[in-house]
Design a protein around this motif. Sequence first.
Motif, PDB file in Angstrom:
ATOM      1  N   PRO A   1       0.801  -1.232   0.000  1.00 40.48           N
ATOM      2  CA  PRO A   1       0.000   0.000   0.000  1.00 40.48           C
ATOM      3  C   PRO A   1       0.835   1.284   0.000  1.00 40.48           C
ATOM      4  O   PRO A   1       0.471   2.267  -0.647  1.00 40.48           O
ATOM      5  CB  PRO A   1      -0.851  -0.082   1.258  1.00 40.48           C
ATOM      6  CG  PRO A   1      -0.593  -1.392   1.881  1.00 40.48           C
ATOM      7  CD  PRO A   1       0.488  -2.082   1.139  1.00 40.48           C
ATOM      8  N   THR A   2       1.965   1.283   0.696  1.00 42.52           N
ATOM      9  CA  THR A   2       2.808   2.477   0.705  1.00 42.52           C
ATOM     10  C   THR A   2       3.376   2.736  -0.677  1.00 42.52           C
ATOM     11  O   THR A   2       3.383   3.885  -1.157  1.00 42.52           O
ATOM     12  CB  THR A   2       3.954   2.336   1.732  1.00 42.52           C
ATOM     13  OG1 THR A   2       3.386   2.144   3.025  1.00 42.52           O
ATOM     14  CG2 THR A   2       4.847   3.561   1.733  1.00 42.52           C
ATOM     15  N   ARG A   3       3.824   1.688  -1.343  1.00 40.11           N
ATOM     16  CA  ARG A   3       4.365   1.864  -2.701  1.00 40.11           C
ATOM     17  C   ARG A   3       3.273   2.333  -3.655  1.00 40.11           C
ATOM     18  O   ARG A   3       3.511   3.184  -4.521  1.00 40.11           O
ATOM     19  CB  ARG A   3       5.031   0.578  -3.180  1.00 40.11           C
ATOM     20  CG  ARG A   3       6.303   0.270  -2.404  1.00 40.11           C
ATOM     21  CD  ARG A   3       7.139  -0.805  -3.058  1.00 40.11           C
ATOM     22  NE  ARG A   3       6.518  -2.106  -3.085  1.00 40.11           N
ATOM     23  CZ  ARG A   3       6.674  -3.039  -2.155  1.00 40.11           C
ATOM     24  NH1 ARG A   3       7.428  -2.805  -1.097  1.00 40.11           N
ATOM     25  NH2 ARG A   3       6.089  -4.207  -2.274  1.00 40.11           N
TER      26      ARG A   3
ATOM     27  N   PHE B   1       4.256  10.621   4.479  1.00 42.05           N
ATOM     28  CA  PHE B   1       4.044   9.345   5.164  1.00 42.05           C
ATOM     29  C   PHE B   1       4.480   9.421   6.619  1.00 42.05           C
ATOM     30  O   PHE B   1       5.386  10.178   6.974  1.00 42.05           O
ATOM     31  CB  PHE B   1       4.809   8.228   4.443  1.00 42.05           C
ATOM     32  CG  PHE B   1       4.358   8.027   3.037  1.00 42.05           C
ATOM     33  CD1 PHE B   1       3.242   7.258   2.749  1.00 42.05           C
ATOM     34  CD2 PHE B   1       5.033   8.630   1.980  1.00 42.05           C
ATOM     35  CE1 PHE B   1       2.814   7.086   1.451  1.00 42.05           C
ATOM     36  CE2 PHE B   1       4.615   8.466   0.679  1.00 42.05           C
ATOM     37  CZ  PHE B   1       3.501   7.694   0.413  1.00 42.05           C
ATOM     38  N   ASP B   2       3.836   8.616   7.430  1.00 43.07           N
ATOM     39  CA  ASP B   2       4.165   8.533   8.843  1.00 43.07           C
ATOM     40  C   ASP B   2       5.218   7.438   9.035  1.00 43.07           C
ATOM     41  O   ASP B   2       4.962   6.396   9.643  1.00 43.07           O
ATOM     42  CB  ASP B   2       2.907   8.237   9.657  1.00 43.07           C
ATOM     43  CG  ASP B   2       3.159   8.308  11.151  1.00 43.07           C
ATOM     44  OD1 ASP B   2       4.090   9.035  11.550  1.00 43.07           O
ATOM     45  OD2 ASP B   2       2.431   7.635  11.902  1.00 43.07           O
TER      46      ASP B   2
ATOM     47  N   THR C   1       9.891   6.944   8.564  1.00 42.80           N
ATOM     48  CA  THR C   1      11.162   7.656   8.402  1.00 42.80           C
ATOM     49  C   THR C   1      11.481   7.881   6.927  1.00 42.80           C
ATOM     50  O   THR C   1      10.963   7.171   6.046  1.00 42.80           O
ATOM     51  CB  THR C   1      12.316   6.860   9.035  1.00 42.80           C
ATOM     52  OG1 THR C   1      12.480   5.634   8.310  1.00 42.80           O
ATOM     53  CG2 THR C   1      12.062   6.600  10.514  1.00 42.80           C
ATOM     54  N   ARG C   2      12.336   8.852   6.690  1.00 48.61           N
ATOM     55  CA  ARG C   2      12.790   9.107   5.321  1.00 48.61           C
ATOM     56  C   ARG C   2      13.501   7.875   4.778  1.00 48.61           C
ATOM     57  O   ARG C   2      13.378   7.530   3.616  1.00 48.61           O
ATOM     58  CB  ARG C   2      13.731  10.322   5.294  1.00 48.61           C
ATOM     59  CG  ARG C   2      14.167  10.682   3.888  1.00 48.61           C
ATOM     60  CD  ARG C   2      15.360  11.626   3.889  1.00 48.61           C
ATOM     61  NE  ARG C   2      15.792  11.973   2.565  1.00 48.61           N
ATOM     62  CZ  ARG C   2      16.460  11.169   1.752  1.00 48.61           C
ATOM     63  NH1 ARG C   2      16.736   9.941   2.104  1.00 48.61           N
ATOM     64  NH2 ARG C   2      16.830  11.584   0.555  1.00 48.61           N
ATOM     65  N   GLN C   3      14.242   7.191   5.645  1.00 47.26           N
ATOM     66  CA  GLN C   3      14.962   5.992   5.234  1.00 47.26           C
ATOM     67  C   GLN C   3      13.996   4.898   4.764  1.00 47.26           C
ATOM     68  O   GLN C   3      14.248   4.223   3.774  1.00 47.26           O
ATOM     69  CB  GLN C   3      15.828   5.471   6.378  1.00 47.26           C
ATOM     70  CG  GLN C   3      16.653   4.260   6.001  1.00 47.26           C
ATOM     71  CD  GLN C   3      17.518   3.762   7.141  1.00 47.26           C
ATOM     72  OE1 GLN C   3      17.377   4.203   8.280  1.00 47.26           O
ATOM     73  NE2 GLN C   3      18.401   2.842   6.859  1.00 47.26           N
ATOM     74  N   ALA C   4      12.876   4.737   5.466  1.00 52.45           N
ATOM     75  CA  ALA C   4      11.888   3.729   5.066  1.00 52.45           C
ATOM     76  C   ALA C   4      11.289   4.086   3.702  1.00 52.45           C
ATOM     77  O   ALA C   4      11.124   3.210   2.847  1.00 52.45           O
ATOM     78  CB  ALA C   4      10.793   3.617   6.117  1.00 52.45           C
ATOM     79  N   VAL C   5      10.983   5.362   3.502  1.00 49.78           N
ATOM     80  CA  VAL C   5      10.455   5.796   2.201  1.00 49.78           C
ATOM     81  C   VAL C   5      11.506   5.579   1.120  1.00 49.78           C
ATOM     82  O   VAL C   5      11.197   5.125   0.015  1.00 49.78           O
ATOM     83  CB  VAL C   5       9.975   7.264   2.254  1.00 49.78           C
ATOM     84  CG1 VAL C   5       9.594   7.767   0.876  1.00 49.78           C
ATOM     85  CG2 VAL C   5       8.791   7.397   3.206  1.00 49.78           C
ATOM     86  N   SER C   6      12.761   5.869   1.430  1.00 48.20           N
ATOM     87  CA  SER C   6      13.848   5.653   0.465  1.00 48.20           C
ATOM     88  C   SER C   6      13.941   4.187   0.046  1.00 48.20           C
ATOM     89  O   SER C   6      14.202   3.885  -1.119  1.00 48.20           O
ATOM     90  CB  SER C   6      15.186   6.101   1.044  1.00 48.20           C
ATOM     91  OG  SER C   6      15.250   7.488   1.119  1.00 48.20           O
TER      92      SER C   6
END
Length: 108
Positions: free
Chosen positions: A12-14, A35-36, A38-43
Motif C-alpha cells: 500500500p505504501t508503494r 508518510f508517517d 522515516t525518510r529511510q523507510a520511504v527511500s
Amino acid sequence: MRRDVFQAIADPTRRDILVSLTKESRNVNTLADQFDMTRQAVSLHVKYLQECGVIAIEKQGRERYCSLELNKLSEVSEWLEPFRQLWEGRFKQLDILLKDIKSKSKNK
C-alpha cells in the motif's frame, strides 16, 4: 534480484507513492513528508519501485527526483484486460436481466 511491476504495487505504501507521482515528479524528501515513517523507510520503498522499473530517479544537484515509468505500469493494465472484459460481459447480462424483470413487473 530483478523485481516486477506486480511486486511494486503489492504494498500500500508503494501504491501511495505511485499515486503521488501521477501529479508531478517529486524528490524523496517531499515523498517522505507524506508518510508517517522515516525518510529511510520511504527511500527503501523508492529503491524497490526503481528496481521494479516503475519509477525513474534523476539526480539534480543533491536531490533525487522520482518520476513514473508509465510503459512499465502498462503491464498491469494489460494483465487486467481479460478480467475487465469478463466483468463488462457480466454487467451487460445483469442489465438485460434487470430490464427483463422490470418489464415483467410492469406487465403484471
